[in-house]
Motif scaffolding. Structure first.
Motif, PDB file in Angstrom:
ATOM      1  N   LEU A   7     -48.987  14.832  29.900  1.00 40.69           N
ATOM      2  CA  LEU A   7     -49.595  13.988  30.922  1.00 40.69           C
ATOM      3  C   LEU A   7     -50.086  12.670  30.310  1.00 40.69           C
ATOM      4  CD1 LEU A   7     -50.572  13.761  33.883  1.00 40.69           C
ATOM      5  CD2 LEU A   7     -52.716  14.826  33.147  1.00 40.69           C
ATOM      6  N   LEU A   8     -50.754  12.754  29.168  1.00 38.22           N
ATOM      7  CA  LEU A   8     -51.288  11.554  28.516  1.00 38.22           C
ATOM      8  C   LEU A   8     -50.168  10.634  28.041  1.00 38.22           C
ATOM      9  CD1 LEU A   8     -54.224  13.101  26.445  1.00 38.22           C
ATOM     10  CD2 LEU A   8     -54.414  11.674  28.490  1.00 38.22           C
ATOM     11  N   ALA A   9     -49.100  11.201  27.514  1.00 38.70           N
ATOM     12  CA  ALA A   9     -47.971  10.398  27.034  1.00 38.70           C
ATOM     13  C   ALA A   9     -47.294   9.674  28.192  1.00 38.70           C
ATOM     14  CB  ALA A   9     -46.966  11.286  26.299  1.00 38.70           C
ATOM     15  N   PHE A  10     -47.130  10.372  29.302  1.00 34.97           N
ATOM     16  CA  PHE A  10     -46.519   9.760  30.477  1.00 34.97           C
ATOM     17  C   PHE A  10     -47.411   8.651  31.027  1.00 34.97           C
ATOM     18  CE2 PHE A  10     -45.490   9.500  35.006  1.00 34.97           C
ATOM     19  CZ  PHE A  10     -44.100   9.458  34.978  1.00 34.97           C
ATOM     20  N   GLN A  11     -48.706   8.927  31.096  1.00 39.24           N
ATOM     21  CA  GLN A  11     -49.648   7.942  31.620  1.00 39.24           C
ATOM     22  C   GLN A  11     -49.704   6.700  30.733  1.00 39.24           C
ATOM     23  OE1 GLN A  11     -51.119   8.190  34.513  1.00 39.24           O
ATOM     24  NE2 GLN A  11     -52.289   6.282  34.385  1.00 39.24           N
ATOM     25  N   ARG A  12     -49.565   6.887  29.438  1.00 40.71           N
ATOM     26  CA  ARG A  12     -49.603   5.757  28.515  1.00 40.71           C
ATOM     27  C   ARG A  12     -48.515   4.735  28.864  1.00 40.71           C
ATOM     28  NH1 ARG A  12     -51.937   4.965  23.573  1.00 40.71           N
ATOM     29  NH2 ARG A  12     -50.956   3.385  22.251  1.00 40.71           N
TER      30      ARG A  12
END
Length: 490
Positions: A7-12
């Motif tokens: 989720l964090l990688a996608f949001q980045r």
């Protein structure tokens, strides 16, 4: 990788693309060739289509369901991503793309109409923007109030009814203070003269530096309507120059430095997450307004500015620092919101708030807006609007679809009043530094107590934790009555 990591990688990546889209908007309002409007509208629409697809990607829901946030920071990030995912999923991709394309076109048409004093050239496009925003509001509201749905983009968990109640509480004291000030025997003088653009911009840069602006991560440019843009390592400001009114340039610059410093001051660990930007526009405005007014228009900094301006312009028609301080805070029934004194500024916001609520609700159409604006302005300020650029066409906001944004300016003033009370108690020698052109101790207090947190806390909680007190209009109104009572001998 865990679901949270995914989720964090996608949001980045989404945050990075969002920054690119924002920079396209900055370019359009500063240096883009005038003939490139249609091309830019296509570019903005393409970026919005990509961003909307990412913000509504079904995997976000799957990751959120499987994520197990282990810290307060991760829980808040997940909460904000879920909020954005839910809102974005309610808006059809077609509509999001059309809004981006239409508002990009509308911004250019507004700028031309403003320059030509021709509202009839803008109002048909505004009608299109309004239709799209009503459709978006209906999708977001899910049966609720349309205006509240749009307001939630700028000040989460706040309703139009709450703002209306706040304005009703503020208006009597503001109107009474204005009447007392305008009727006072003591009236400050007006700054007269010719103030060349390059000298104004040199002083503007000096003021920005005094308020801690990081030039390695920012820049100053000219725009029709001053604004700030960007975040983290690239947060830019703009101003405008009127060669008969240097305060327009200098205080617009300080105002935008407040916005940009908020972005520059957010904890680096929050970059490329939903925490890496200001938590609401009301909180954002609290920073710009406290920089511009409580610090920038205070007696200490005004005294410093008097000497800098006297040197830069080979003298002023204002005799001394005390008279200059009164002139900086001179109350006049002017037309322009961004140039309004502190006493009347919130009354300008109340006018716009009421009109845009009626626009979104369908009680007012774009074609009737000039007449409605002029009638309301005459009622509230006792002045006949002399030309459209001093009336309906003065603000860029509606052309770019920012319905629900205006009330956050007044909320920002209320927040700034609360913050100023706490800041002055914590930094009792602040005026000694401001008298040397150095806002550093105040900026440091704001950075430690508010700016560094970014989106970590909801807006009201952030202000209340920073100040140690409940939010209310009284600190702002008390400050205004004390300050202007002294200046005008009330």
């Amino acid at each position: 990788m865990s679901a949270m990591d995914d989720l964090l990688a996608f949001q980045r990546q989404t945050e990075a693309l969002s920054s690119v889209a924002e920079r396209l908007g900055w370019d359009q309002e500063t240096v883009m060739p005038r003939g490139a409007t249609e091309q830019r509208s296509e570019e903005m629409a393409a970026m919005e289509e990509v961003l909307h697809e990412r913000r509504t990607d079904p995997r976000i829901g799957e990751w959120l369901a499987a994520a197990n946030p282990s810290t307060e920071t991760e829980r808040r990030i997940a909460e904000l991503i879920e909020r954005d995912f839910t809102r974005a999923s309610r808006v059809p991709a077609r509509l999001a793309t059309e809004i981006a394309k239409t508002t990009s076109l509308a911004q250019g048409i507004w700028a031309e109409a403003r320059a030509n004093e021709a509202p009839e050239d803008f109002l048909p496009m505004l009608d299109k923007v309004l239709s799209l925003k009503r459709e978006e509001a209906a999708a977001l509201a899910d049966g609720g109030d349309l205006y509240d749905a749009l307001l939630d983009d700028y000040e989460p968990d706040t309703t139009a009814a709450e703002i209306a109640a706040l304005f009703d509480a503020m208006r009597p004291r503001l109107v009474a203070l204005r009447e007392d000030v305008l009727g006072a025997e003591r009236q400050p003088g007006k700054l007269d003269g010719h103030f060349p653009q390059e000298t104004q911009l040199r002083l503007a840069r000096l003021c920005a530096s005094g308020f801690g602006y990081d030039w390695t991560r920012g820049r100053l440019d000219l725009a029709v309507h001053p604004f700030s843009s960007g975040r983290w390592q690239d947060s830019r400001i703009t101003t405008r120059v009127v060669e008969t009114d240097p305060f327009n340039c200098l205080y617009s610059t300080i105002h935008e430095v407040g916005h940009s410093s908020y972005e520059q001051g957010i904890d680096d660990d929050y970059a490329f997450t939903p925490l890496g930007r200001g938590v609401s526009m009301g909180v954002h405005e609290s920073q710009s307004r406290i920089y511009e007014n409580q610090m920038g228009r205070g007696r200490a900094f005004a005294g410093w500015l008097f000497h800098r301006m006297s040197d830069a312009f080979d003298g002023l028609n204002i005799g001394d620092a005390d008279a200059f301080y009164a002139t900086v805070n001179r109350v006049t029934p002017g037309y322009i919101r961004t140039e309004a004194d502190e006493v009347q500024y919130n009354l300008h916001i109340m006018l716009r708030f009421d009109l845009e609520r009626d626009l979104i609700a369908g009680r007012l159409d774009a074609g009737d807006l000039v007449e409605a604006w002029n009638a309301r302005f005459l009622k509230d300020f006792g002045v006949v609007v002399d030309r459209p650029s001093n009336g309906l066409l003065q603000d860029v906001h509606w052309s770019v679809g920012l319905f629900g944004y205006f009330p956050t300016y007044a909320l920002g003033n209320v927040y700034a009043g609360c913050l100023n009370t706490a800041m002055r108690a914590a930094v009792p020698d602040l005026d000694e530094h401001l008298a040397q052109g150095d806002a550093g101790p105040g900026v440091e207090w704001l950075r430690e107590n508010l700016q560094r947190h970014g989106g970590l806390m909801p807006p009201r909680r952030l202000i209340e934790e920073a100040t140690g007190a409940k939010i209310g209009p009284e600190p702002l109104l008390d400050y205004l009555e004390e300050k202007f009572g002294r200046i005008y001998g009330l």
